[in-house]
Structures are given as C-alpha cells and as structure tokens.
Design a protein around this motif. Sequence first.
Motif, mmCIF file in Angstrom:
data_model
loop_
_atom_site.group_PDB
_atom_site.id
_atom_site.type_symbol
_atom_site.label_atom_id
_atom_site.label_comp_id
_atom_site.label_asym_id
_atom_site.label_seq_id
_atom_site.Cartn_x
_atom_site.Cartn_y
_atom_site.Cartn_z
ATOM 1 N N ALA A 141 55.632 -45.025 -11.466
ATOM 2 C CA ALA A 141 56.895 -45.165 -10.736
ATOM 3 C C ALA A 141 56.661 -45.689 -9.322
ATOM 4 C CB ALA A 141 57.620 -43.819 -10.699
ATOM 5 N N GLU B 123 59.595 -31.689 -22.842
ATOM 6 C CA GLU B 123 59.141 -32.538 -23.944
ATOM 7 C C GLU B 123 60.133 -32.548 -25.088
ATOM 8 O OE1 GLU B 123 55.228 -33.026 -26.894
ATOM 9 O OE2 GLU B 123 55.252 -31.538 -25.263
ATOM 10 N N SER C 240 55.081 -39.171 -20.416
ATOM 11 C CA SER C 240 55.510 -38.842 -19.059
ATOM 12 C C SER C 240 55.431 -37.343 -18.791
ATOM 13 C CB SER C 240 56.952 -39.340 -18.837
ATOM 14 O OG SER C 240 57.033 -40.734 -19.033
ATOM 15 N N ARG D 90 51.490 -36.293 -18.998
ATOM 16 C CA ARG D 90 50.676 -36.894 -17.930
ATOM 17 C C ARG D 90 51.587 -37.211 -16.736
ATOM 18 N NH1 ARG D 90 48.559 -38.628 -22.736
ATOM 19 N NH2 ARG D 90 46.290 -38.435 -22.954
ATOM 20 N N PRO D 91 51.985 -36.210 -15.992
ATOM 21 C CA PRO D 91 52.924 -36.435 -14.880
ATOM 22 C C PRO D 91 52.337 -37.291 -13.771
ATOM 23 C CG PRO D 91 52.067 -34.191 -14.863
ATOM 24 C CD PRO D 91 51.607 -34.795 -16.139
ATOM 25 N N ALA E 103 52.750 -40.863 -14.803
ATOM 26 C CA ALA E 103 54.155 -41.268 -14.672
ATOM 27 C C ALA E 103 54.538 -41.466 -13.212
ATOM 28 C CB ALA E 103 55.050 -40.208 -15.325
ATOM 29 N N LEU F 293 57.414 -42.369 -25.379
ATOM 30 C CA LEU F 293 57.206 -42.591 -23.954
ATOM 31 C C LEU F 293 57.524 -41.341 -23.148
ATOM 32 C CD1 LEU F 293 56.523 -44.584 -21.666
ATOM 33 C CD2 LEU F 293 58.934 -45.263 -21.663
ATOM 34 N N SER F 294 58.539 -40.610 -23.574
ATOM 35 C CA SER F 294 58.886 -39.377 -22.866
ATOM 36 C C SER F 294 57.779 -38.346 -22.965
ATOM 37 C CB SER F 294 60.195 -38.812 -23.423
ATOM 38 O OG SER F 294 60.062 -38.527 -24.821
#
Length: 489
Positions: free
Chosen positions: A18, A457, A7, A10-11, A14, A3-4
């Motif tokens: 949010a 990352e 994120s 693909r900011p 994310a 999942l990190s």
Amino acid sequence: MMLSDVSVRRPVFAAVAAIVMCVIGFAAFFFLPVRELPDVDPPVVSVSTNYAGASAEVIESRITEPIEQQIAGIQGVERINSTSRDGRSNVNIEFSLDRNIDDAANDVRDRISRVLGRLPDQADPPEVAKADSDSQPIMIMFLRSTTMDRLELTDYARRYLVDRFATVPGVAQVNIFGEQRYAMRIWLDAGAMAARGLTVTDVETALNNQNVELPAGALESAQKDYTVRVARNYADPADFAQLPIGTRGSASTATGAQASGTLGAASAAMTNGVTGALIGNAAYVTRLGDIARIEEAPAEARRLFRGNGIDQIGLAITRQAQSNDLQISEGARKLMEEVAHSLPPGTTLEVGSDNSVFTSHAIDEVWITIGISMALVALVNFIFLGSLRAAIIPSVVAPICLLATFIVLAPLGFSLNLLTLLALVLAIGLVVDDAIVVVENIQRRLDHGEPPLVAAERGARQVFFAVVATTVVLLSVFAPLLFLPGYVG
C-alpha cells in the motif's frame, strides 16, 4: 488462497504494498498535465489561400471551387465548409471521428498539390493546417502605455517581451493581438503616373529590383579574407523618395525626326564656324517621390485592440501539448513581476484574462468535494458501526485507491481535468461501498466473539466474491459509454 487471505496473514507485506502504491501514485500525480477539459483534437483540416486584390467572386471561382472539387473525394470527409471574401479563401474539411487526423492532413496536402497548377499565379500557395485543441491561448496579458502608441508598443514587445515569455516552461508560442508593425507606405498619385506613362507594375518592379541587399562576393588575400557587403540604400521615406522608377515619358523619348533635326542644326552651326557644343537628349529620371507620397506608418492601421477605452496590445500565451496550465500561469505571473521593473516609463503589463483561474478553482472545488465525501463516509460508519476503527478503515482505503489510480492515468496519457476528477469522485463511492461491506462483515464476526485474525480472514473471504461481482456489475453498466459515437464516446 485469496488476495484477502494474503493481506490478513502477511500484514507487513500488505502495508508495504500500500505504501509503495501511494509513493508511486504521488509521484505520478505531478507528471499529469492539468487542464480544464480533455485533450481532444477535432478531426478538422483547414486550407487557407491569400490572393491580394481579388474580389470575393474571383476568389470563389478561381480558388475556392477548384480546391473543393479536388478534396471532395478524400476518404472520411463528412462536411466541407468554405468562405470566400476579398483577398482570402478558407476551406474547412471535417472528417469522421475514426479518421486519423495526421493521415487526413497528408491526404489534403496531396490533393492540394494537384490543384496548384489551376490556381492564379499571383495567389499565395495554399496553407494546410490541422485543428489543434492546444492552439487557443490560455492567458492574455495587456501591454499599455501613456507615452507610446501601439506601433511602438508592438516594436517593444517583439524586441524584449515575446522571447522572454516564450521561455516559460510549457509555453509553445506567444502571439501579439492588435499588433501594428512598421511599414513603408507608398501612396501613388495616379495623375503624376499617367503624365509620365508609368504604371503600378513599373513601381513594383523598381521596388523589387532595387530595394534589395545582395551578396557581393568575397576578397581573399594571403593574410586576410573579406566579405563584401553591398548595403541597402533605402531605409527611411527620404531615401525611398529618391528611388529611380524609369525614364518613360521624359525628354529622352523624343521622336526620331526631332532628334535628327537637332543634330543637323548643331552640325550646320559648327560648319559655319560658330563655336558651340553638341547638346544631346537630356533624360530625366522619374523618382518615386515624383509620383507618390511616402511615409513610415503601420502596415495595417485599421487593426484595433482596446480595453477599458484604452489602446493597447495583447500578449497571448499558447500552451504546449501535455503541459500544465497552472504552472504556465504561475511562471508567466512571476516573469511579469520581474519585467515590470524594466518597462519604459508610463508602461504597464497586467493580466487581461487567464483561463487557468477557472481551472484552478474548479479543481480545488473537486478536491474539497472529495474531502467532504471521505469525512461523511467516516461519520456514517462511526454512527452505524459504533467503532472508531471501523470508521477509519474505509476512510484510509479511499486515498490509497485514488493515488493508485494516478499510476494508471500517467502512462496512458490522461490529464487532470474536470471529467477525470468527476470520475474520481464517483469512484470514491464505489470503493467505499466495498470497504464498508467487508468491514461490517468483519465487525459482525468480532461481535460474535471470534478472534481478530480469524474474523478478518473469514469475514473477507465470505464477501469476496460478492464484492467482486458488485464491481463487475458496475463496470458493465458504464462499459456501453465507451461505444457511444461522437465526442461523448
């Protein structure tokens, strides 16, 4: 792919995720009811029975004991408490916490229906009620007047105030504390009744038979239809004083010998040529005013409700289930301002007690605590990491997690109360701890010269399982609390 990784790579996704969670959580926040404590109904069922005129000993032997014997075998009963006093019996049945309160109440009603034949005929039917955490009033208003007594205040409140305050959103009902209702009080004279051979039962029968308003049918014609109404003739003490009770004990109850003698004398007089009339027995009708004093007075004159040495009545507001205490208080206060201009001269309506004030202050303190904790988190991060960006990131994560929590609380039927807000305060520390671990590891890689994307990352992936393991351990520590017995569990 973790999942990190998604994120970091693909900011935009994310950030949108949010924002969506914040919007939905913010909307769910307004659907959550606000109250002081959680909505927990105790598994208690009460049985109340009225038997006017009976002593406490009769109540216990004729009503309380038969009811206790009948309900003792219901499944899940832990304790039975009963109270017998003059004219009333109260039996409280406490069930185990795993017993469904609705099923328990139905079982009690079924057992009570079996014992009805053993209760006195004059006793009222037993009333079965469930204990409800929302049955206690959250707000009490005082209605005072220098020109009206409590009898008139009660009448005015029932006519103009109770229904208006019951329309406030979230209000279940409005009760009147210390009320005095108009009633026709009849004070019987035992000596006058004994002289006429009348009893209390005769008076009660006459009142039930004559003080009624019965339908008289209808008249139909080709063009019009009429409904015939027989008006009740008794409205004030003077009317009730003329209510006929009976003729027992009057001149109409002469013996047979006396009656025949009178008739014989009258016949002899007519035979001898004496003009006259045959005089029959004069039946005197005893009326209620002959044997009683009638007055219009309160139904219960011994009921008191005073504040600061002044006679008054109280308007108690009871909330609906899953309603907001703060909104109810705000709506009631606004309506009070509107009603104040139409009150009779010398009459005031003011707030006597408001439980939502404590709830509001307590919730405000919790929000202040949350704000202080987030500010301290940012300050500590800035001091030890030396970067403003590293200090802001954990502070931004905490509000997003709190708003996302409301998405779960709303559909599960939770409310915003002191316990749930305290849990949110504790959760801030857990969330911020994990965020600090991830941010510190990424900041360390940045200090070693790695590019920002690579550091983000690799730094998040490096501590991912450590953060998850820490969260699972914390959950496992608090999980046994769910299995605690009683209200704590």
